[in-house]
Motif scaffolding. Structure first.
Motif, PDB file in Angstrom:
ATOM      1  N   GLU A 190       0.829  -1.201   0.000  1.00 37.21           N
ATOM      2  CA  GLU A 190       0.000   0.000   0.000  1.00 37.21           C
ATOM      3  C   GLU A 190       0.866   1.255   0.000  1.00 37.21           C
ATOM      4  OE1 GLU A 190      -3.379   2.135   2.871  1.00 37.21           O
ATOM      5  OE2 GLU A 190      -2.622   0.112   3.302  1.00 37.21           O
ATOM      6  N   GLU A 191       0.504   2.210  -0.856  1.00 37.08           N
ATOM      7  CA  GLU A 191       1.243   3.467  -0.921  1.00 37.08           C
ATOM      8  C   GLU A 191       0.814   4.381   0.223  1.00 37.08           C
ATOM      9  OE1 GLU A 191       2.282   5.315  -4.780  1.00 37.08           O
ATOM     10  OE2 GLU A 191       0.747   3.977  -5.582  1.00 37.08           O
ATOM     11  N   ILE A 192       1.802   4.901   0.946  1.00 36.11           N
ATOM     12  CA  ILE A 192       1.544   5.792   2.069  1.00 36.11           C
ATOM     13  C   ILE A 192       2.205   7.127   1.770  1.00 36.11           C
ATOM     14  CG2 ILE A 192       1.826   6.153   4.543  1.00 36.11           C
ATOM     15  CD1 ILE A 192       1.979   3.178   4.901  1.00 36.11           C
ATOM     16  N   PRO A 193       1.441   8.207   1.682  1.00 35.40           N
ATOM     17  CA  PRO A 193       2.055   9.519   1.419  1.00 35.40           C
ATOM     18  C   PRO A 193       3.027   9.911   2.521  1.00 35.40           C
ATOM     19  CG  PRO A 193      -0.328   9.582   1.092  1.00 35.40           C
ATOM     20  CD  PRO A 193      -0.025   8.269   1.738  1.00 35.40           C
ATOM     21  N   GLY A 194       4.159  10.461   2.113  1.00 31.25           N
ATOM     22  CA  GLY A 194       5.160  10.931   3.064  1.00 31.25           C
ATOM     23  C   GLY A 194       6.300   9.966   3.296  1.00 31.25           C
ATOM     24  N   ILE A 195       6.141   8.686   2.922  1.00 30.56           N
ATOM     25  CA  ILE A 195       7.203   7.702   3.102  1.00 30.56           C
ATOM     26  C   ILE A 195       8.140   7.756   1.900  1.00 30.56           C
ATOM     27  CG2 ILE A 195       7.743   5.258   3.312  1.00 30.56           C
ATOM     28  CD1 ILE A 195       6.575   6.457   5.802  1.00 30.56           C
ATOM     29  N   ILE A 196       9.432   7.878   2.154  1.00 29.10           N
ATOM     30  CA  ILE A 196      10.444   7.920   1.099  1.00 29.10           C
ATOM     31  C   ILE A 196      11.139   6.569   1.062  1.00 29.10           C
ATOM     32  CG2 ILE A 196      12.553   9.039   0.305  1.00 29.10           C
ATOM     33  CD1 ILE A 196      11.621  11.577   1.620  1.00 29.10           C
ATOM     34  N   PRO A 221       7.815  -7.366   5.011  1.00 34.93           N
ATOM     35  CA  PRO A 221       6.452  -6.929   5.353  1.00 34.93           C
ATOM     36  C   PRO A 221       6.459  -6.096   6.633  1.00 34.93           C
ATOM     37  CG  PRO A 221       6.499  -9.270   4.820  1.00 34.93           C
ATOM     38  CD  PRO A 221       7.923  -8.832   4.929  1.00 34.93           C
ATOM     39  N   THR A 222       5.729  -5.000   6.605  1.00 39.06           N
ATOM     40  CA  THR A 222       5.745  -4.053   7.724  1.00 39.06           C
ATOM     41  C   THR A 222       4.330  -3.596   8.031  1.00 39.06           C
ATOM     42  OG1 THR A 222       7.930  -3.274   7.032  1.00 39.06           O
ATOM     43  CG2 THR A 222       6.715  -1.897   8.583  1.00 39.06           C
ATOM     44  N   LYS A 223       3.995  -3.618   9.312  1.00 40.18           N
ATOM     45  CA  LYS A 223       2.731  -3.057   9.787  1.00 40.18           C
ATOM     46  C   LYS A 223       3.040  -1.765  10.525  1.00 40.18           C
ATOM     47  CE  LYS A 223       0.103  -7.359  10.228  1.00 40.18           C
ATOM     48  NZ  LYS A 223      -0.694  -8.218  11.141  1.00 40.18           N
ATOM     49  N   LEU A 224       2.449  -0.689  10.063  1.00 36.38           N
ATOM     50  CA  LEU A 224       2.707   0.638  10.618  1.00 36.38           C
ATOM     51  C   LEU A 224       1.484   1.105  11.392  1.00 36.38           C
ATOM     52  CD1 LEU A 224       4.625   3.080  10.784  1.00 36.38           C
ATOM     53  CD2 LEU A 224       3.591   3.920   8.666  1.00 36.38           C
ATOM     54  N   HIS A 225       1.703   1.438  12.674  1.00 41.82           N
ATOM     55  CA  HIS A 225       0.621   1.927  13.533  1.00 41.82           C
ATOM     56  C   HIS A 225       1.105   3.215  14.205  1.00 41.82           C
ATOM     57  CE1 HIS A 225      -1.553  -1.863  13.044  1.00 41.82           C
ATOM     58  NE2 HIS A 225      -0.427  -2.496  13.337  1.00 41.82           N
ATOM     59  N   THR A 226       0.575   4.334  13.768  1.00 39.99           N
ATOM     60  CA  THR A 226       0.886   5.625  14.376  1.00 39.99           C
ATOM     61  C   THR A 226      -0.417   6.311  14.768  1.00 39.99           C
ATOM     62  OG1 THR A 226       0.870   6.826  12.264  1.00 39.99           O
ATOM     63  CG2 THR A 226       2.948   5.805  12.927  1.00 39.99           C
ATOM     64  N   SER A 227      -0.271   7.503  15.322  1.00 37.78           N
ATOM     65  CA  SER A 227      -1.462   8.259  15.718  1.00 37.78           C
ATOM     66  C   SER A 227      -2.233   8.789  14.520  1.00 37.78           C
ATOM     67  CB  SER A 227      -1.049   9.427  16.620  1.00 37.78           C
ATOM     68  OG  SER A 227      -0.119  10.270  15.948  1.00 37.78           O
ATOM     69  N   LYS A 228      -1.622   8.769  13.321  1.00 36.40           N
ATOM     70  CA  LYS A 228      -2.270   9.316  12.128  1.00 36.40           C
ATOM     71  C   LYS A 228      -2.703   8.253  11.140  1.00 36.40           C
ATOM     72  CE  LYS A 228       0.451  13.574  12.367  1.00 36.40           C
ATOM     73  NZ  LYS A 228       1.255  13.165  13.525  1.00 36.40           N
ATOM     74  N   VAL A 229      -2.036   7.105  11.125  1.00 38.52           N
ATOM     75  CA  VAL A 229      -2.339   6.108  10.106  1.00 38.52           C
ATOM     76  C   VAL A 229      -2.044   4.724  10.659  1.00 38.52           C
ATOM     77  CG1 VAL A 229      -0.020   6.195   9.109  1.00 38.52           C
ATOM     78  CG2 VAL A 229      -1.941   5.468   7.689  1.00 38.52           C
ATOM     79  N   SER A 230      -2.770   3.757  10.142  1.00 36.54           N
ATOM     80  CA  SER A 230      -2.531   2.347  10.438  1.00 36.54           C
ATOM     81  C   SER A 230      -2.645   1.600   9.114  1.00 36.54           C
ATOM     82  CB  SER A 230      -3.544   1.826  11.462  1.00 36.54           C
ATOM     83  OG  SER A 230      -3.316   0.462  11.732  1.00 36.54           O
ATOM     84  N   ALA A 231      -1.520   1.044   8.646  1.00 31.39           N
ATOM     85  CA  ALA A 231      -1.509   0.455   7.311  1.00 31.39           C
ATOM     86  C   ALA A 231      -0.537  -0.711   7.281  1.00 31.39           C
ATOM     87  CB  ALA A 231      -1.118   1.502   6.267  1.00 31.39           C
ATOM     88  N   ASP A 232      -0.750  -1.578   6.284  1.00 33.99           N
ATOM     89  CA  ASP A 232       0.149  -2.699   5.997  1.00 33.99           C
ATOM     90  C   ASP A 232       0.966  -2.335   4.766  1.00 33.99           C
ATOM     91  OD1 ASP A 232      -0.954  -4.066   8.094  1.00 33.99           O
ATOM     92  OD2 ASP A 232      -2.367  -5.193   6.851  1.00 33.99           O
ATOM     93  N   THR A 233       2.243  -2.147   4.952  1.00 37.20           N
ATOM     94  CA  THR A 233       3.116  -1.751   3.859  1.00 37.20           C
ATOM     95  C   THR A 233       4.339  -2.658   3.852  1.00 37.20           C
ATOM     96  OG1 THR A 233       4.348   0.096   2.896  1.00 37.20           O
ATOM     97  CG2 THR A 233       4.258  -0.027   5.294  1.00 37.20           C
ATOM     98  N   HIS A 234       5.342  -2.293   3.074  1.00 38.35           N
ATOM     99  CA  HIS A 234       6.553  -3.103   2.960  1.00 38.35           C
ATOM    100  C   HIS A 234       7.767  -2.185   2.899  1.00 38.35           C
ATOM    101  CE1 HIS A 234       3.436  -5.891   1.630  1.00 38.35           C
ATOM    102  NE2 HIS A 234       4.281  -6.882   1.865  1.00 38.35           N
ATOM    103  N   GLN A 235       8.762  -2.504   3.712  1.00 39.86           N
ATOM    104  CA  GLN A 235      10.070  -1.879   3.587  1.00 39.86           C
ATOM    105  C   GLN A 235      10.953  -2.770   2.720  1.00 39.86           C
ATOM    106  OE1 GLN A 235      11.494   0.078   7.459  1.00 39.86           O
ATOM    107  NE2 GLN A 235      10.310  -1.668   8.193  1.00 39.86           N
ATOM    108  N   PHE A 236      12.041  -2.200   2.234  1.00 41.83           N
ATOM    109  CA  PHE A 236      12.966  -3.039   1.486  1.00 41.83           C
ATOM    110  C   PHE A 236      14.361  -2.439   1.532  1.00 41.83           C
ATOM    111  CE2 PHE A 236      11.325  -0.051  -1.660  1.00 41.83           C
ATOM    112  CZ  PHE A 236      12.446   0.323  -2.379  1.00 41.83           C
ATOM    113  N   SER A 237      15.327  -3.335   1.441  1.00 45.77           N
ATOM    114  CA  SER A 237      16.730  -2.944   1.308  1.00 45.77           C
ATOM    115  C   SER A 237      17.200  -3.356  -0.078  1.00 45.77           C
ATOM    116  CB  SER A 237      17.589  -3.617   2.381  1.00 45.77           C
ATOM    117  OG  SER A 237      17.516  -5.030   2.271  1.00 45.77           O
TER     118      SER A 237
END
Length: 345
Positions: A190-196, A221-237
């Motif tokens: 999922e695309e999350i605005p603000g993530i570079i 696979p990454t699950k992001l839970h903050t005060s503004k958004v909760s989403a399932d996204t992916h990090q990568f190296s």
């Protein structure tokens, strides 16, 4: 009996008093004590003020576990600019057995030298600067997590122009190929605005027509839970590699741009944490009590050392005073006063 019992209970409670009261007549105030108290109160106020900002701040907590999701599909978001015409470019998605999975969903759009593209170029330069700082300051990634949905989406909007058909056969002249490219955006899930992402803004330029660019990507696979958004996204190296294809020199292969990705078996859960109120109050009490006790001990120790020095060298209150003794050779007896009766006699 009840009154007697109450008196005994009150006397027992008074004996357990850990804060005995000293009458004010027994307390002596000094200028040094007032100065130390002023410094202590100032330090308490400053530390309490800074502690409030620490209480308002948040931090990111990372938790790792085995990824048990085997049924979901991985979404790939890519926007890449290649220094060739659209009819000379083709893109496919292959699995480990080099079997084509799909080639649908990929749009080919010509690049136009419009004002919007120039603005995007300035934006990509900004991305490059941020990427360089991210390689040096890893804590900036937490700032990006906290500020999601505040910035603009990292993916570029669709370009103006008509789409062209991709190349279906490799019968063109090799001189028409130029694999110089710029990765405007590459992300998974999922695309999350603000993530570079690590490859956003990456640019490779070559003058050789037979160049191979390889990107080895490990997707987490990454699950992001903050005060503004909760989403399932992916990090990568990513690990980058490039080389010139020259069969005469023993460098074999196929020229092009290859992105090989593998999915990690671990899943990362990133959650935003906040200091609880009770912990803030405990830390505040510790600051006030610690400064009060420490300044009291320092003031007492400095006063003790000062008394020792003054006593040793006879200074200050320990300086000997001059005492005037009476002279034994002088008759200090006063003559008796004559009264009226003695005068008449």
């Amino acid at each position: 009996m009840r009154r007697l019992y109450r008196k005994k209970a009150l006397s027992l409670v008074k004996e357990l008093d850990a804060f005995p009261k000293v009458p004010e007549s027994y307390v002596e105030t000094t200028a040094t004590g007032g100065t130390v108290s002023l410094i202590a109160f100032t330090a308490m106020a400053l530390l309490a003020f800074f502690e409030f900002f620490v209480y308002r701040d948040t931090w990111m907590k990372y938790e790792y576990e085995v990824d048990k999701d085997f049924s979901s599909k991985l979404r790939i978001n890519i926007d890449i600019t290649v220094a060739m015409k659209c009819q000379h470019v083709g893109a496919d998605i292959l699995d480990l057995a080099e079997t084509m999975i799909t080639s649908n969903g990929i749009q080919y759009e010509p690049v136009s030298r419009s004002l919007s593209i120039l603005l995007h170029t300035n934006r990509l330069w900004t991305l490059l600067l941020i990427q360089n700082r991210l390689r040096e300051e890893h804590s900036l990634q937490e700032v990006l997590y906290k500020s999601v949905l505040k910035g603009a989406p990292t993916a570029l909007p669709p370009r103006e122009g008509t789409a062209s058909e991709p190349l279906t056969g490799f019968h063109q002249c090799i001189a028409a190929y130029n694999f110089s490219h710029r990765i405007d955006h590459l992300s998974f899930g999922e695309e999350i605005p603000g993530i570079i992402n690590p490859l956003d803004g990456t640019e490779k330029i070559t003058s050789n027509h037979n160049e191979m660019f390889q990107y080895f990507i490990t997707v987490v696979p990454t699950k992001l839970h903050t005060s503004k958004v909760s989403a399932d996204t992916h990090q990568f190296s990513v690990t980058e590699r490039e080389r010139v294809i020259n069969h005469a020199a023993g460098s074999h292969g196929v020229s092009g741009i290859f992105m090989k990705y593998d999915t990690s078996s671990l899943m990362v859960t990133v959650s935003e944490q906040h200091m609880p109120l009770w912990q803030f109050l405990v830390r505040l009490c510790g600051i006030i009590g610690g400064i009060f006790s420490t300044t009291g001990m320092i003031h007492g120790f400095v006063g003790f050392c000062f008394d020792i020095v003054c006593c040793r060298f006879k200074l200050g209150p320990y300086k000997p005073r001059e005492v005037v003794l009476p002279d034994p050779h002088v008759n200090n007896c006063a003559a008796p006063l004559l009264t009226d009766n003695h005068v008449q006699e």
